[in-house]
Design a protein around this motif. Structure first.
Motif, PDB file in Angstrom:
ATOM      1  N   ASN A  85      -8.538 117.902  76.081  1.00  0.00           N
ATOM      2  CA  ASN A  85      -8.843 118.988  77.010  1.00  0.00           C
ATOM      3  C   ASN A  85      -7.947 120.203  76.788  1.00  0.00           C
ATOM      4  O   ASN A  85      -7.745 121.014  77.694  1.00  0.00           O
ATOM      5  CB  ASN A  85      -8.680 118.499  78.448  1.00  0.00           C
ATOM      6  N   ASP A  86      -7.432 120.345  75.590  1.00  0.00           N
ATOM      7  CA  ASP A  86      -6.466 121.402  75.284  1.00  0.00           C
ATOM      8  C   ASP A  86      -7.137 122.778  75.223  1.00  0.00           C
ATOM      9  O   ASP A  86      -7.832 123.093  74.251  1.00  0.00           O
ATOM     10  CB  ASP A  86      -5.777 121.094  73.954  1.00  0.00           C
ATOM     11  N   VAL A  87      -6.904 123.589  76.248  1.00  0.00           N
ATOM     12  CA  VAL A  87      -7.451 124.950  76.252  1.00  0.00           C
ATOM     13  C   VAL A  87      -6.368 125.982  75.945  1.00  0.00           C
ATOM     14  O   VAL A  87      -6.626 127.186  75.972  1.00  0.00           O
ATOM     15  CB  VAL A  87      -8.119 125.286  77.611  1.00  0.00           C
ATOM     16  N   GLU A  88      -5.167 125.528  75.644  1.00  0.00           N
ATOM     17  CA  GLU A  88      -4.067 126.436  75.344  1.00  0.00           C
ATOM     18  C   GLU A  88      -3.981 126.769  73.859  1.00  0.00           C
ATOM     19  O   GLU A  88      -3.296 127.714  73.470  1.00  0.00           O
ATOM     20  CB  GLU A  88      -2.731 125.828  75.802  1.00  0.00           C
ATOM     21  N   GLY A  89      -4.639 125.980  73.031  1.00  0.00           N
ATOM     22  CA  GLY A  89      -4.636 126.224  71.596  1.00  0.00           C
ATOM     23  C   GLY A  89      -6.060 126.304  71.072  1.00  0.00           C
ATOM     24  O   GLY A  89      -7.022 126.201  71.834  1.00  0.00           O
ATOM     25  N   PRO A  90      -6.223 126.463  69.757  1.00  0.00           N
ATOM     26  CA  PRO A  90      -7.561 126.629  69.167  1.00  0.00           C
ATOM     27  C   PRO A  90      -8.252 125.299  68.890  1.00  0.00           C
ATOM     28  O   PRO A  90      -8.727 125.042  67.782  1.00  0.00           O
ATOM     29  CB  PRO A  90      -7.267 127.387  67.875  1.00  0.00           C
ATOM     30  N   GLN A  91      -8.327 124.442  69.892  1.00  0.00           N
ATOM     31  CA  GLN A  91      -8.900 123.106  69.724  1.00  0.00           C
ATOM     32  C   GLN A  91     -10.351 123.024  70.175  1.00  0.00           C
ATOM     33  O   GLN A  91     -11.130 122.253  69.602  1.00  0.00           O
ATOM     34  CB  GLN A  91      -8.036 122.080  70.481  1.00  0.00           C
ATOM     35  N   LEU A  92     -10.756 123.794  71.174  1.00  0.00           N
ATOM     36  CA  LEU A  92     -12.105 123.690  71.735  1.00  0.00           C
ATOM     37  C   LEU A  92     -12.920 124.945  71.412  1.00  0.00           C
ATOM     38  O   LEU A  92     -12.524 126.056  71.777  1.00  0.00           O
ATOM     39  CB  LEU A  92     -12.033 123.460  73.247  1.00  0.00           C
ATOM     40  N   TRP A  93     -14.083 124.739  70.759  1.00  0.00           N
ATOM     41  CA  TRP A  93     -14.929 125.841  70.304  1.00  0.00           C
ATOM     42  C   TRP A  93     -16.373 125.629  70.748  1.00  0.00           C
ATOM     43  O   TRP A  93     -16.896 124.505  70.682  1.00  0.00           O
ATOM     44  CB  TRP A  93     -14.899 125.926  68.773  1.00  0.00           C
ATOM     45  N   VAL A  94     -17.030 126.717  71.152  1.00  0.00           N
ATOM     46  CA  VAL A  94     -18.458 126.667  71.478  1.00  0.00           C
ATOM     47  C   VAL A  94     -19.237 126.873  70.177  1.00  0.00           C
ATOM     48  O   VAL A  94     -19.097 127.915  69.527  1.00  0.00           O
ATOM     49  CB  VAL A  94     -18.843 127.768  72.489  1.00  0.00           C
ATOM     50  N   VAL A  95     -20.034 125.882  69.802  1.00  0.00           N
ATOM     51  CA  VAL A  95     -20.770 125.950  68.536  1.00  0.00           C
ATOM     52  C   VAL A  95     -22.185 125.405  68.714  1.00  0.00           C
ATOM     53  O   VAL A  95     -22.491 124.705  69.685  1.00  0.00           O
ATOM     54  CB  VAL A  95     -20.053 125.147  67.427  1.00  0.00           C
ATOM     55  N   THR A  96     -23.044 125.700  67.758  1.00  0.00           N
ATOM     56  CA  THR A  96     -24.407 125.184  67.757  1.00  0.00           C
ATOM     57  C   THR A  96     -24.384 123.658  67.792  1.00  0.00           C
ATOM     58  O   THR A  96     -23.649 123.012  67.041  1.00  0.00           O
ATOM     59  CB  THR A  96     -25.159 125.667  66.509  1.00  0.00           C
ATOM     60  N   ASP A  97     -25.199 123.064  68.652  1.00  0.00           N
ATOM     61  CA  ASP A  97     -25.121 121.618  68.867  1.00  0.00           C
ATOM     62  C   ASP A  97     -25.350 120.797  67.605  1.00  0.00           C
ATOM     63  O   ASP A  97     -24.586 119.873  67.309  1.00  0.00           O
ATOM     64  CB  ASP A  97     -26.079 121.181  69.984  1.00  0.00           C
ATOM     65  N   ASN A  98     -26.390 121.121  66.822  1.00  0.00           N
ATOM     66  CA  ASN A  98     -26.647 120.286  65.646  1.00  0.00           C
ATOM     67  C   ASN A  98     -25.613 120.513  64.539  1.00  0.00           C
ATOM     68  O   ASN A  98     -25.400 119.635  63.698  1.00  0.00           O
ATOM     69  CB  ASN A  98     -28.078 120.491  65.115  1.00  0.00           C
ATOM     70  N   VAL A  99     -24.950 121.668  64.542  1.00  0.00           N
ATOM     71  CA  VAL A  99     -23.859 121.897  63.590  1.00  0.00           C
ATOM     72  C   VAL A  99     -22.672 121.028  63.964  1.00  0.00           C
ATOM     73  O   VAL A  99     -22.015 120.431  63.096  1.00  0.00           O
ATOM     74  CB  VAL A  99     -23.470 123.388  63.555  1.00  0.00           C
ATOM     75  N   ASN A 100     -22.406 120.930  65.240  1.00  0.00           N
ATOM     76  CA  ASN A 100     -21.331 120.060  65.710  1.00  0.00           C
ATOM     77  C   ASN A 100     -21.613 118.607  65.343  1.00  0.00           C
ATOM     78  O   ASN A 100     -20.720 117.865  64.936  1.00  0.00           O
ATOM     79  CB  ASN A 100     -21.179 120.205  67.225  1.00  0.00           C
ATOM     80  N   GLN A 101     -22.864 118.212  65.465  1.00  0.00           N
ATOM     81  CA  GLN A 101     -23.244 116.840  65.116  1.00  0.00           C
ATOM     82  C   GLN A 101     -23.106 116.592  63.618  1.00  0.00           C
ATOM     83  O   GLN A 101     -22.722 115.501  63.187  1.00  0.00           O
ATOM     84  CB  GLN A 101     -24.664 116.582  65.594  1.00  0.00           C
ATOM     85  N   ALA A 102     -23.418 117.609  62.822  1.00  0.00           N
ATOM     86  CA  ALA A 102     -23.280 117.473  61.370  1.00  0.00           C
ATOM     87  C   ALA A 102     -21.810 117.334  60.975  1.00  0.00           C
ATOM     88  O   ALA A 102     -21.462 116.581  60.066  1.00  0.00           O
ATOM     89  CB  ALA A 102     -23.903 118.674  60.671  1.00  0.00           C
ATOM     90  N   LYS A 103     -20.950 118.051  61.678  1.00  0.00           N
ATOM     91  CA  LYS A 103     -19.512 117.949  61.407  1.00  0.00           C
ATOM     92  C   LYS A 103     -19.004 116.555  61.771  1.00  0.00           C
ATOM     93  O   LYS A 103     -18.260 115.942  60.996  1.00  0.00           O
ATOM     94  CB  LYS A 103     -18.751 119.008  62.203  1.00  0.00           C
ATOM     95  N   GLY A 104     -19.409 116.064  62.935  1.00  0.00           N
ATOM     96  CA  GLY A 104     -18.961 114.745  63.363  1.00  0.00           C
ATOM     97  C   GLY A 104     -17.447 114.641  63.397  1.00  0.00           C
ATOM     98  O   GLY A 104     -16.771 115.487  63.973  1.00  0.00           O
ATOM     99  N   ASP A 105     -16.910 113.616  62.741  1.00  0.00           N
ATOM    100  CA  ASP A 105     -15.460 113.424  62.725  1.00  0.00           C
ATOM    101  C   ASP A 105     -14.856 113.785  61.374  1.00  0.00           C
ATOM    102  O   ASP A 105     -13.758 113.362  61.037  1.00  0.00           O
ATOM    103  CB  ASP A 105     -15.114 111.980  63.089  1.00  0.00           C
ATOM    104  N   LYS A 106     -15.572 114.598  60.595  1.00  0.00           N
ATOM    105  CA  LYS A 106     -15.140 114.909  59.225  1.00  0.00           C
ATOM    106  C   LYS A 106     -13.992 115.922  59.195  1.00  0.00           C
ATOM    107  O   LYS A 106     -13.970 116.889  59.956  1.00  0.00           O
ATOM    108  CB  LYS A 106     -16.311 115.449  58.409  1.00  0.00           C
ATOM    109  N   SER A 107     -13.073 115.706  58.277  1.00  0.00           N
ATOM    110  CA  SER A 107     -11.971 116.637  58.036  1.00  0.00           C
ATOM    111  C   SER A 107     -12.429 117.699  57.033  1.00  0.00           C
ATOM    112  O   SER A 107     -13.498 117.572  56.422  1.00  0.00           O
ATOM    113  CB  SER A 107     -10.753 115.872  57.508  1.00  0.00           C
ATOM    114  N   PRO A 108     -11.646 118.768  56.836  1.00  0.00           N
ATOM    115  CA  PRO A 108     -12.094 119.881  55.986  1.00  0.00           C
ATOM    116  C   PRO A 108     -12.379 119.533  54.530  1.00  0.00           C
ATOM    117  O   PRO A 108     -13.073 120.288  53.845  1.00  0.00           O
ATOM    118  CB  PRO A 108     -10.929 120.881  56.090  1.00  0.00           C
ATOM    119  N   ASP A 109     -11.862 118.410  54.030  1.00  0.00           N
ATOM    120  CA  ASP A 109     -12.191 118.013  52.666  1.00  0.00           C
ATOM    121  C   ASP A 109     -13.587 117.414  52.576  1.00  0.00           C
ATOM    122  O   ASP A 109     -14.140 117.279  51.475  1.00  0.00           O
ATOM    123  CB  ASP A 109     -11.166 117.006  52.132  1.00  0.00           C
TER     124      ASP A 109
END
Length: 248
Positions: free
Chosen positions: A135-159
């Motif tokens: 629930n961290d709203v003090e740093g850049p942890q929570l972003w509003v994004v397109t729902d299916n894009v978020n699902q495509a990302k899942g738990d993947k890291s940048p690599d």
């Protein structure tokens, strides 16, 4: 001919809010070099359960964290006075540069996914710490994004996954590093290499992959552009001063 208020509103609407705490490039690079490296041969996360990270806790009044972020990062957001749920608004997803007017089309993305955090050190945290992370709203942890894009990302890291908007990679990498640094989480060698490559394309203060040194709003140039809140105000003033010439 459109009226002055409409022109100014249209100009300001191009500017989209971003979460706080996005560091300058040099700060992010230094932070990345200091993160502990963990050895891993698998992408599985033994013992992980999303329920171990209580999320969308009450933020203030009837509003939970999700509802707070929707208002924080949206434009002209209207909410239900009783439930705090968003009933109208506009949201720009920086991952794919798409604009949405229905709240059902967007998700709140955890920049560093919960399962990634678990594998990076959160497995030793208390439930209270994991709740703070989710629930961290003090740093850049929570972003509003397109729902299916978020699902495509899942738990993947940048690599393994990164936004399709290449112009956002710099901010994405700096935000990822900021979250990991704040919460003392580790990275894999592949993750670190990917982040270094993404930040290698940064052009602080402007340029094609632009960011601002303070970590303001960015984009690929379509819609979001390089304008942070300050730019929106300056452009609006320009319209006021020069509208007479345009209409004349």
């Amino acid at each position: 001919m459109k009226s002055l208020p409409f022109l100014i509103a249209a100009t300001i609407a191009l500017v989209s809010a971003t979460p706080p705490g996005i560091p300058p490039l040099s700060t992010a690079q230094t932070a990345l070099s200091s993160l502990p490296i963990r050895k891993t041969t698998t992408t599985s996360t033994p013992g992980y359960d999303r329920a171990l990270f209580p999320h969308w806790k009450t933020h203030s009044g009837p509003c939970n964290t999700r509802e707070y972020v929707l208002v924080r990062d949206g434009t002209n957001v209207l909410t239900n006075a009783t439930t705090c749920g968003a009933t109208a608004g506009t949201w720009l997803s920086p991952y794919d540069n798409k604009t949405w007017t229905r709240v059902s089309d967007v998700d709140i993305d955890h920049m560093v996914p919960l399962s990634n955090a678990w594998a990076s050190g959160a497995d030793t945290w208390s439930t209270k710490q994991r709740e703070g992370f989710a629930n961290d709203v003090e740093g850049p942890q929570l972003w509003v994004v397109t729902d299916n894009v978020n699902q495509a990302k899942g738990d993947k890291s940048p690599d393994l996954w990164r936004p399709e908007v290449e112009g956002f990679w710099c901010v994405y990498a700096k935000s990822w590093v900021a979250v990991k640094r704040k919460w003392a989480l580790s990275v894999t060698e592949a993750e670190k290499s990917a982040l270094e490559g993404m930040m290698g394309g940064c052009r602080e203060g402007g340029g094609g992959n632009g960011t601002t040194e303070g970590g303001g709003a960015v984009g690929s140039g379509a819609g979001r552009g390089l304008m942070g809140p300050g730019w929106g105000m300056l452009v609006s003033v320009w319209f006021v001063l020069h509208l007479g010439e345009v209409l004349g």
